[in-house]
Write a protein that holds these residues in place. Sequence first.
Motif, mmCIF file in Angstrom:
data_model
loop_
_atom_site.group_PDB
_atom_site.id
_atom_site.type_symbol
_atom_site.label_atom_id
_atom_site.label_comp_id
_atom_site.label_asym_id
_atom_site.label_seq_id
_atom_site.Cartn_x
_atom_site.Cartn_y
_atom_site.Cartn_z
ATOM 1 N N GLU A 102 -14.219 -38.099 26.196
ATOM 2 C CA GLU A 102 -14.303 -39.309 27.024
ATOM 3 C C GLU A 102 -14.297 -38.924 28.487
ATOM 4 O OE1 GLU A 102 -10.862 -41.796 26.247
ATOM 5 O OE2 GLU A 102 -9.611 -40.650 27.628
ATOM 6 N N ILE A 103 -14.721 -39.878 29.313
ATOM 7 C CA ILE A 103 -14.490 -39.668 30.741
ATOM 8 C C ILE A 103 -13.498 -40.723 31.202
ATOM 9 C CG2 ILE A 103 -16.774 -38.660 31.166
ATOM 10 C CD1 ILE A 103 -17.410 -41.174 32.751
ATOM 11 N N GLN A 104 -12.698 -40.352 32.188
ATOM 12 C CA GLN A 104 -11.711 -41.271 32.758
ATOM 13 C C GLN A 104 -12.070 -41.473 34.223
ATOM 14 O OE1 GLN A 104 -7.684 -39.932 31.970
ATOM 15 N NE2 GLN A 104 -7.961 -40.120 29.756
ATOM 16 N N ILE A 105 -12.491 -42.682 34.511
ATOM 17 C CA ILE A 105 -12.906 -43.015 35.881
ATOM 18 C C ILE A 105 -11.713 -43.659 36.578
ATOM 19 C CG2 ILE A 105 -14.478 -44.399 37.290
ATOM 20 C CD1 ILE A 105 -16.433 -44.365 34.908
ATOM 21 N N GLY A 106 -11.218 -43.017 37.612
ATOM 22 C CA GLY A 106 -10.085 -43.582 38.343
ATOM 23 C C GLY A 106 -10.435 -44.961 38.877
ATOM 24 N N ALA A 107 -9.445 -45.866 38.814
ATOM 25 C CA ALA A 107 -9.713 -47.252 39.235
ATOM 26 C C ALA A 107 -10.083 -47.337 40.704
ATOM 27 C CB ALA A 107 -8.487 -48.117 38.949
ATOM 28 N N GLY A 108 -9.678 -46.334 41.484
ATOM 29 C CA GLY A 108 -9.979 -46.360 42.912
ATOM 30 C C GLY A 108 -11.318 -45.756 43.265
ATOM 31 N N CYS A 109 -12.113 -45.403 42.255
ATOM 32 C CA CYS A 109 -13.461 -44.889 42.545
ATOM 33 C C CYS A 109 -14.349 -46.018 43.039
ATOM 34 C CB CYS A 109 -14.075 -44.250 41.300
ATOM 35 S SG CYS A 109 -13.245 -42.710 40.860
ATOM 36 N N THR A 110 -15.151 -45.701 44.018
ATOM 37 C CA THR A 110 -16.033 -46.714 44.592
ATOM 38 C C THR A 110 -17.352 -46.756 43.817
ATOM 39 O OG1 THR A 110 -17.087 -45.143 46.071
ATOM 40 C CG2 THR A 110 -15.101 -46.260 46.903
ATOM 41 N N TYR A 111 -18.129 -47.762 44.134
ATOM 42 C CA TYR A 111 -19.474 -47.859 43.528
ATOM 43 C C TYR A 111 -20.313 -46.641 43.911
ATOM 44 C CZ TYR A 111 -18.050 -52.547 42.462
ATOM 45 O OH TYR A 111 -17.362 -53.615 41.959
ATOM 46 N N THR A 112 -20.142 -46.166 45.132
ATOM 47 C CA THR A 112 -20.889 -44.965 45.544
ATOM 48 C C THR A 112 -20.443 -43.762 44.722
ATOM 49 O OG1 THR A 112 -21.114 -45.880 47.748
ATOM 50 C CG2 THR A 112 -21.473 -43.512 47.537
ATOM 51 N N ASP A 113 -19.135 -43.633 44.471
ATOM 52 C CA ASP A 113 -18.649 -42.533 43.623
ATOM 53 C C ASP A 113 -19.352 -42.583 42.260
ATOM 54 O OD1 ASP A 113 -16.811 -41.818 45.605
ATOM 55 O OD2 ASP A 113 -15.154 -42.940 44.688
ATOM 56 N N LEU A 114 -19.461 -43.781 41.696
ATOM 57 C CA LEU A 114 -20.092 -43.919 40.368
ATOM 58 C C LEU A 114 -21.568 -43.543 40.437
ATOM 59 C CD1 LEU A 114 -18.620 -47.320 39.109
ATOM 60 C CD2 LEU A 114 -17.831 -45.016 38.608
ATOM 61 N N ARG A 115 -22.233 -44.000 41.469
ATOM 62 C CA ARG A 115 -23.683 -43.746 41.573
ATOM 63 C C ARG A 115 -23.969 -42.266 41.765
ATOM 64 N NH1 ARG A 115 -26.840 -47.805 45.397
ATOM 65 N NH2 ARG A 115 -28.558 -46.887 44.226
ATOM 66 N N GLU A 116 -23.019 -41.573 42.392
ATOM 67 C CA GLU A 116 -23.281 -40.157 42.716
ATOM 68 C C GLU A 116 -22.786 -39.195 41.638
ATOM 69 O OE1 GLU A 116 -21.589 -39.605 46.599
ATOM 70 O OE2 GLU A 116 -23.360 -40.473 47.582
ATOM 71 N N HIS A 117 -22.106 -39.701 40.622
ATOM 72 C CA HIS A 117 -21.513 -38.793 39.635
ATOM 73 C C HIS A 117 -22.516 -38.469 38.534
ATOM 74 C CE1 HIS A 117 -18.707 -37.205 36.619
ATOM 75 N NE2 HIS A 117 -17.969 -36.901 37.659
ATOM 76 N N GLU A 118 -22.711 -37.183 38.311
ATOM 77 C CA GLU A 118 -23.773 -36.756 37.401
ATOM 78 C C GLU A 118 -23.542 -37.228 35.961
ATOM 79 O OE1 GLU A 118 -24.118 -32.523 36.746
ATOM 80 O OE2 GLU A 118 -25.539 -33.120 35.166
ATOM 81 N N VAL A 119 -22.323 -37.046 35.447
ATOM 82 C CA VAL A 119 -22.076 -37.416 34.040
ATOM 83 C C VAL A 119 -22.118 -38.938 33.872
ATOM 84 C CG1 VAL A 119 -20.449 -37.272 32.107
ATOM 85 C CG2 VAL A 119 -20.761 -35.316 33.638
ATOM 86 N N VAL A 120 -21.549 -39.659 34.822
ATOM 87 C CA VAL A 120 -21.604 -41.121 34.740
ATOM 88 C C VAL A 120 -23.069 -41.571 34.734
ATOM 89 C CG1 VAL A 120 -21.027 -43.290 35.910
ATOM 90 C CG2 VAL A 120 -19.361 -41.431 35.853
ATOM 91 N N SER A 121 -23.866 -40.994 35.624
ATOM 92 C CA SER A 121 -25.274 -41.411 35.707
ATOM 93 C C SER A 121 -26.046 -41.067 34.439
ATOM 94 C CB SER A 121 -25.962 -40.746 36.893
ATOM 95 O OG SER A 121 -25.344 -41.163 38.070
ATOM 96 N N ARG A 122 -25.740 -39.901 33.859
ATOM 97 C CA ARG A 122 -26.502 -39.463 32.690
ATOM 98 C C ARG A 122 -26.046 -40.184 31.411
ATOM 99 N NH1 ARG A 122 -25.456 -34.118 32.905
ATOM 100 N NH2 ARG A 122 -23.880 -34.251 31.306
ATOM 101 N N GLU A 123 -24.736 -40.346 31.229
ATOM 102 C CA GLU A 123 -24.238 -40.848 29.944
ATOM 103 C C GLU A 123 -23.862 -42.333 29.957
ATOM 104 O OE1 GLU A 123 -21.296 -38.337 28.102
ATOM 105 O OE2 GLU A 123 -22.156 -36.531 29.004
ATOM 106 N N PHE A 124 -23.645 -42.886 31.141
ATOM 107 C CA PHE A 124 -23.195 -44.288 31.220
ATOM 108 C C PHE A 124 -24.008 -45.020 32.293
ATOM 109 C CE2 PHE A 124 -19.708 -41.588 29.851
ATOM 110 C CZ PHE A 124 -19.418 -42.157 28.613
ATOM 111 N N ALA A 125 -25.325 -44.934 32.139
ATOM 112 C CA ALA A 125 -26.231 -45.382 33.205
ATOM 113 C C ALA A 125 -26.082 -46.859 33.553
ATOM 114 C CB ALA A 125 -27.675 -45.088 32.795
ATOM 115 N N LEU A 126 -25.566 -47.666 32.608
ATOM 116 C CA LEU A 126 -25.425 -49.098 32.922
ATOM 117 C C LEU A 126 -24.471 -49.311 34.098
ATOM 118 C CD1 LEU A 126 -25.126 -50.604 29.309
ATOM 119 C CD2 LEU A 126 -27.163 -50.499 30.754
ATOM 120 N N LEU A 127 -23.505 -48.413 34.248
ATOM 121 C CA LEU A 127 -22.519 -48.591 35.333
ATOM 122 C C LEU A 127 -23.120 -48.334 36.716
ATOM 123 C CD1 LEU A 127 -19.030 -47.220 34.260
ATOM 124 C CD2 LEU A 127 -19.629 -49.508 34.998
ATOM 125 N N PRO A 128 -23.786 -47.180 36.942
ATOM 126 C CA PRO A 128 -24.413 -47.020 38.263
ATOM 127 C C PRO A 128 -25.502 -48.039 38.551
ATOM 128 C CG PRO A 128 -24.632 -44.995 36.950
ATOM 129 C CD PRO A 128 -23.808 -45.948 36.155
#
Length: 292
Positions: A71-97
């Motif tokens: 699993e990945i654990q995204i800290g609640a204080g991560c910003t939208y920019t953090d999500l858009r710039e994160h490689e694993v989030v972008s590749r595996e959880f594209a709906l979020l970015p």
Amino acid sequence: MRAHPGDYELVAPGTLPAVLSLLAQEPGGWLPIAGGTDVMVQYAAGELPARKLVSIWNLPELRRIEVLPNEIQIGAGCTYTDLREHEVVSREFALLPIAASWTGGIANQNRGTIGGNIVNASPAGDSLPALMAYEAELILVSIRGERRVPYTSFHIDYRKTRLAPAELVRAVCLERRFSEYQGYARKVGPRRAQAISKVCLAALARLGDGVVEDIRIAMGSVAPVPLRLRETERIVRGQRIDPPLVQLARRTAAAETRPIDDIRSTARYRAAVGGNLVAEFLGRLSAGKIKG
Ligand SMILES: Cc1cc2nc3c(=O)[nH]c(=O)nc-3n(C[C@H](O)[C@H](O)[C@H](O)COP(=O)(O)OP(=O)(O)OC[C@H]3O[C@@H](n4cnc5c(N)ncnc54)[C@H](O)[C@@H]3O)c2cc1C
């Protein structure tokens, strides 16, 4: 009436344990403020009932994304920019970015956090349907320790959540098991940029030999809480997508929503658009026009 800064107290303890200890001393007495993009709107309008604010902005414990084997654990204080710039989030959880890219403008994305979107609990929150579709879990933390709750049960009613006083959202957990799924997300607002959703959709499906093996459809702005369209999912799961099924899914989805009339739209429009978005998703899925 506009707010006066002198009426407010703001502290920034700087670490998670120090914040939790302050919250525990007076449960409900301090309002956490992360990016402030919702809180400051209330403040500016003179509508912020809390007078004591505790900053959780940029706390290191909340501002990291941990990639674990399952699993990945995204800290609640991560910003939208953090999500858009994160490689694993972008590749595996594209709906979020994708949802992050809709959220306000760039300044808002640099400041607004995923935790703030969750706890602000607006039914129009753009990242919330994606969290429903991925069946996220939340790690909630207080001075007494941590607990995990399924995101699908976090929102109880309009702007009411399971968060206890003196508790924070620490992280959003997403299982790393969607590589076989195709995702689709769409926001409908009065214009393309800087608009609050009239309806927003996040959907995932896994096909095998042309049959829908699994499907998750979630929508925002069509009920007091972000909604999973379980009945629509049920009629589609196990089927081949053809025009009659798409029409049935469109009607079922529209009937499953529970929208209201408000300043942004009407219930009738929202239900119809909700049905149309589901039909669009299924149409593109069967035509092989979406991926990952
Ligand atoms: C110009 C503008 C445009 C916007 N556009 C959009 C949009 O298109 N789509 C959309 O969904 N939203 C939009 N928003 C709303 C806002 O940006 C988001 O909801 C954002 O995610 C809020 O995060 P924040 O960190 O700024 O929250 P804050 O304002 O700091 O906090 C919001 C609430 O969450 C609580 N909170 C924050 N973090 C935590 C935590 N970790 N644990 C417990 N409680 C917490 C706070 O106490 C508060 O009640 C917009 C806002 C503005 C000002």
